[in-house]
Scaffold this motif. Structure first.
Motif, short mmCIF file in Angstrom:
data_model
loop_
_atom_site.label_atom_id
_atom_site.label_comp_id
_atom_site.label_asym_id
_atom_site.label_seq_id
_atom_site.Cartn_x
_atom_site.Cartn_y
_atom_site.Cartn_z
N HIS A 126 0.78 -1.12 0.01
CA HIS A 126 -0.05 0.11 -0.10
C HIS A 126 0.84 1.29 -0.06
O HIS A 126 0.32 2.23 -0.32
N GLN A 127 2.39 1.21 0.24
CA GLN A 127 3.04 2.31 0.26
C GLN A 127 3.44 2.98 -1.17
O GLN A 127 3.38 2.32 -2.00
N ARG A 128 3.38 4.29 -0.99
CA ARG A 128 3.78 4.99 -2.10
C ARG A 128 5.24 5.69 -1.71
O ARG A 128 5.22 6.61 -0.92
N SER A 129 6.46 4.99 -2.20
CA SER A 129 7.68 5.34 -1.55
C SER A 129 8.58 6.34 -2.45
O SER A 129 8.45 5.95 -3.60
N LEU A 130 9.26 7.05 -1.85
CA LEU A 130 10.15 7.94 -2.34
C LEU A 130 11.44 7.74 -1.48
O LEU A 130 11.43 8.00 -0.41
N HIS A 131 12.39 7.52 -2.41
CA HIS A 131 13.83 7.34 -2.03
C HIS A 131 14.67 8.52 -2.09
O HIS A 131 14.84 9.07 -3.28
N ALA A 146 12.69 1.18 0.53
CA ALA A 146 11.67 2.02 0.05
C ALA A 146 10.97 1.03 -1.09
O ALA A 146 9.76 1.21 -1.12
N VAL A 147 11.30 -0.06 -1.61
CA VAL A 147 10.68 -0.98 -2.49
C VAL A 147 9.70 -2.02 -1.65
O VAL A 147 8.83 -2.45 -2.33
N LYS A 148 10.25 -2.25 -0.57
CA LYS A 148 9.79 -3.41 0.24
C LYS A 148 8.22 -2.94 0.84
O LYS A 148 7.91 -1.97 1.21
N GLY A 149 7.29 -3.91 0.15
CA GLY A 149 5.93 -3.35 0.45
C GLY A 149 5.36 -2.41 -0.05
O GLY A 149 4.44 -1.80 0.31
N SER A 150 5.89 -1.82 -1.17
CA SER A 150 5.37 -0.53 -1.96
C SER A 150 4.60 -0.89 -3.17
O SER A 150 4.91 -1.57 -3.70
N TRP A 206 2.75 13.52 -5.58
CA TRP A 206 2.95 12.05 -5.70
C TRP A 206 2.17 11.07 -4.76
O TRP A 206 2.54 9.58 -4.63
N LYS A 207 1.41 11.68 -3.98
CA LYS A 207 0.77 11.01 -2.86
C LYS A 207 1.61 10.25 -2.12
O LYS A 207 1.27 8.73 -2.06
N VAL A 208 2.64 10.65 -1.76
CA VAL A 208 3.87 9.87 -0.97
C VAL A 208 3.44 9.49 0.48
O VAL A 208 2.71 10.28 1.00
N GLY A 211 9.65 -6.33 -7.55
CA GLY A 211 8.54 -7.21 -7.76
C GLY A 211 7.52 -6.50 -8.66
O GLY A 211 7.99 -6.07 -9.66
N GLY A 212 6.36 -6.41 -8.18
CA GLY A 212 5.22 -5.88 -9.05
C GLY A 212 5.03 -4.28 -8.59
O GLY A 212 3.97 -3.70 -9.21
N CYS A 213 6.09 -3.52 -7.82
CA CYS A 213 5.99 -2.23 -7.62
C CYS A 213 5.96 -1.44 -8.88
O CYS A 213 6.94 -1.47 -9.85
N ALA A 214 5.04 -0.54 -9.02
CA ALA A 214 5.18 0.54 -10.14
C ALA A 214 6.32 1.45 -10.00
O ALA A 214 6.56 1.94 -8.96
#
Ligand code: FAD
Length: 539
Positions: free
Chosen positions: A4-9, A26-30, A93-95, A178-181
């Motif tokens: 569910h996360q929208r991540s920004l590194h 950042a990508v984990k669970g995002s 970006w709805k981070v 993974g499937g993270c956009a």
């Protein structure tokens, strides 16, 4: 796990995809991931960064962008103050999550605290991970009872009770993502592309030879190349490396470690792997592991000492009444002291952005307690501008060391601007390379051309006083005067009139180590071999 996360590194240092725990977080669970680097245009114009380091940084960002591109993402390069840029990004970006590598430098701590507050206001989760150093500086400070270890020996003692540096994390990969956009707009290049040096108002024609290109790819290539020299790695003893070889005699991984293009842990464990394949290897403080521990030493000291980059208000720094002399400072800075070894080093620094550790010793000692009696803070500024590896903690710490303001107290050991370079380069090839005006000077005069008879100077096409400066000070005179001044400054602080190292901690260490320490009196990794540890070698 629901994504569910929208991540920004947020990249600052740590310009790499390998061993980057906050990037992996950042990508984990995002469900969505972006990575940014923020360039502050004001900083670009006003900063004390030389063109060679700008080039290195831009190349590092380009390499990072290329790496992200291969994974289907891009690097978003933005301009502005982080505290102004983030609120817009959070909304646009709805981070929901911001990740970055922890940074212990005071300006970074302030900046990050502000960004953390802004993130909180926007309901954005923060994940921060320490991966710039082998150990978390604060955990070492805690293990040392709340203050940084102020001697190398003490550091080793504290570290011996801690677990070894963690193994590097795997590099960011398609599997981790993974499937993270990975949203990338068709206008990415124009909106978020990397600016050229010209666009930043810098003139690339002022850059020097391109000896150490920036970036993770080049850094890892260089590290691999060095580690492949297994005998050399195992036998590495810093004091035995030479300041004036025409090809570097140490790894030159420092710019890559500074920007985090190469992870310190990856290098540490790379060296460890080589060690395990050989019967014996050198040990700290002189070994390659030892060099990385010097890096830790200064990072930890800097993290736990307010005003570490200044004399005033700095609890570890000797208060010295340095002179102000713009003329002498400029002569040193521009390589016009009239001492060819010193001048050649300063020219190499300015042109190429990297000089050997012992070369740094020679010019730092010359500027401060050795000859010119000018504050180490002035030298620190010059190094900060011209070094590719300029690093807040390491620069300040080493300048204090060299000026005998902290950590090192044998102020009576002074590098000779004539004899020191000669030991490893009798012919003066290094001087001839960086000071072509002295190219034809006969070898016997290359380190002190002012003593060459006029006819010799004429034949060499270099008249001292016309084509090359006369010495700006008489080393043998100023050195004695300065030693007396240093003795006085120490007497004021420590009440000691002796030459002993009298800092509280060093005394405690001395007691603890007893005769062991006395046997190896000079633990400076840069001191020359035992045989040459006589005063004449330093005078
Ligand atoms: P190597 O000998 O191959 O060592 C490997 C790594 O260990 C280096 O890349 C560096 O990260 C670390 N290291 C080695 N020596 C030291 C040291 N004395 N202190 C801390 N870390 C060390 N180094 C910087 O990276 N940035 C600076 O701004 C800086 N300023 C300095 C200023 C002065 C006055 C002096 C005397 C030294 C300074 N150094 C600085 C330390 C040192 O000179 C460089 O780290 C080293 O020369 C870099 O070359 P290398 O990568 O080939 O080192």
């Amino acid at each position: 796990m629901a994504k569910h996360q929208r991540s920004l590194h947020w990249f600052r240092k740590g310009l790499r995809l390998h061993d980057n725990p906050s990037l992996l977080a950042a990508v984990k669970g995002s469900k969505e991931f972006r990575a940014v680097f923020i360039l502050d245009p004001f900083f670009v114009k006003s900063s004390n960064i030389g063109i060679n380091r700008w080039r290195f940084l831009m190349e590092s960002l380009r390499d990072l962008d290329d790496g992200l591109k291969q994974l289907g993402s891009r690097l978003y390069v933005l301009r502005g103050q982080p505290s102004e840029v983030f609120p817009k990004l959070f909304t646009q970006w709805k981070v929901t999550r911001l990740t970055f590598e922890s940074d212990t430098e005071p300006y970074a701590v302030k900046r990050d605290d502000l960004v953390k507050t802004i993130a909180e206001e926007h309901g954005v989760e923060i994940i921060q991970k320490m991966s710039h150093t082998l150990y978390h500086p604060q955990s070492v400070i805690k293990a040392n009872g709340g203050t940084p270890p102020l001697t190398y020996q003490r550091l080793l003692t504290v570290l011996s009770k801690m677990t070894l540096p963690k193994q590097p994390e795997p590099a960011l990969s398609k599997e981790c993502i993974g499937g993270c956009a990975l949203p990338v707009g068709s206008d990415h290049e124009s909106e978020f592309g990397l600016p050229s040096l010209e666009e930043l108002g810098l003139d690339p024609s002022n850059a020097g030879p391109h000896l150490f290109p920036g970036g993770e790819t080049e850094g890892l290539r260089r590290m691999k190349e060095q580690l492949a020299r297994q005998d050399w790695v195992c036998k590495f003893e810093k004091p035995k490396t030479e300041p004036n070889t025409l090809k570097p005699s140490t790894t030159v991984l420092s710019p890559y470690l500074k920007f985090g293009c190469v992870s310190a842990r990856a290098f540490y464990h790379g060296v460890q792997d080589v060690y395990t394949r050989k019967k014996t290897h050198s040990k700290p403080p002189v070994s390659l592991h030892g060099q990385l521990l010097w890096r830790e030493f200064y990072y930890i000291a800097a993290a736990g000492t307010p005003n570490f980059d200044k004399m005033e208000g700095n609890s570890v720094c000797l208060q010295v009444p340095w002179d102000t002399n713009e003329e002498l400072l400029q002569a040193w800075k521009q390589g016009r002291t009239g001492y060819p070894f010193i001048d050649a080093i300063m020219i190499q620094l300015k042109q190429e952005g990297w000089i050997h550790h012992l070369a740094r010793h020679a010019v730092a000692c010359f500027l401060t307690r050795g000859d010119l009696w000018i504050s180490w803070e002035e030298g620190q500024k010059v190094f900060d501008k011209w070094l590719l590896d300029a690093d807040w903690s390491l620069n300040a710490g080493n300048w204090m060391w060299l000026s005998a303001s902290a950590f090192f107290h044998q102020y009576f050991r002074v590098y000779s601007p004539i004899a020191f370079g000669k030991k490893t380069d009798k012919n003066g090839d290094y001087i001839r390379k960086y000071l072509p005006v002295l190219k034809k000077m006969p070898t016997q005069y290359i380190y002190e051309p002012w003593i060459a008879p006029r006819s010799v100077q004429e034949k060499a096409g270099c008249l001292v006083g016309t084509d090359y400066p006369r010495p700006i000070v008489v080393h043998s005179d100023v050195m004695k005067r300065n030693m007396a001044r240093m003795k006085q400054a120490r007497a004021t602080k420590y009440g000691d009139k002796s030459n002993a190292d009298t800092t509280k901690e060093a005394m405690t260490d001395k007691k603890k180590e007893g005769s062991k320490k006395r046997k190896t009196k000079d633990t400076d990794k840069t001191s020359t071999s035992k045989k040459s540890k006589t005063l004449t070698d330093f005078y």
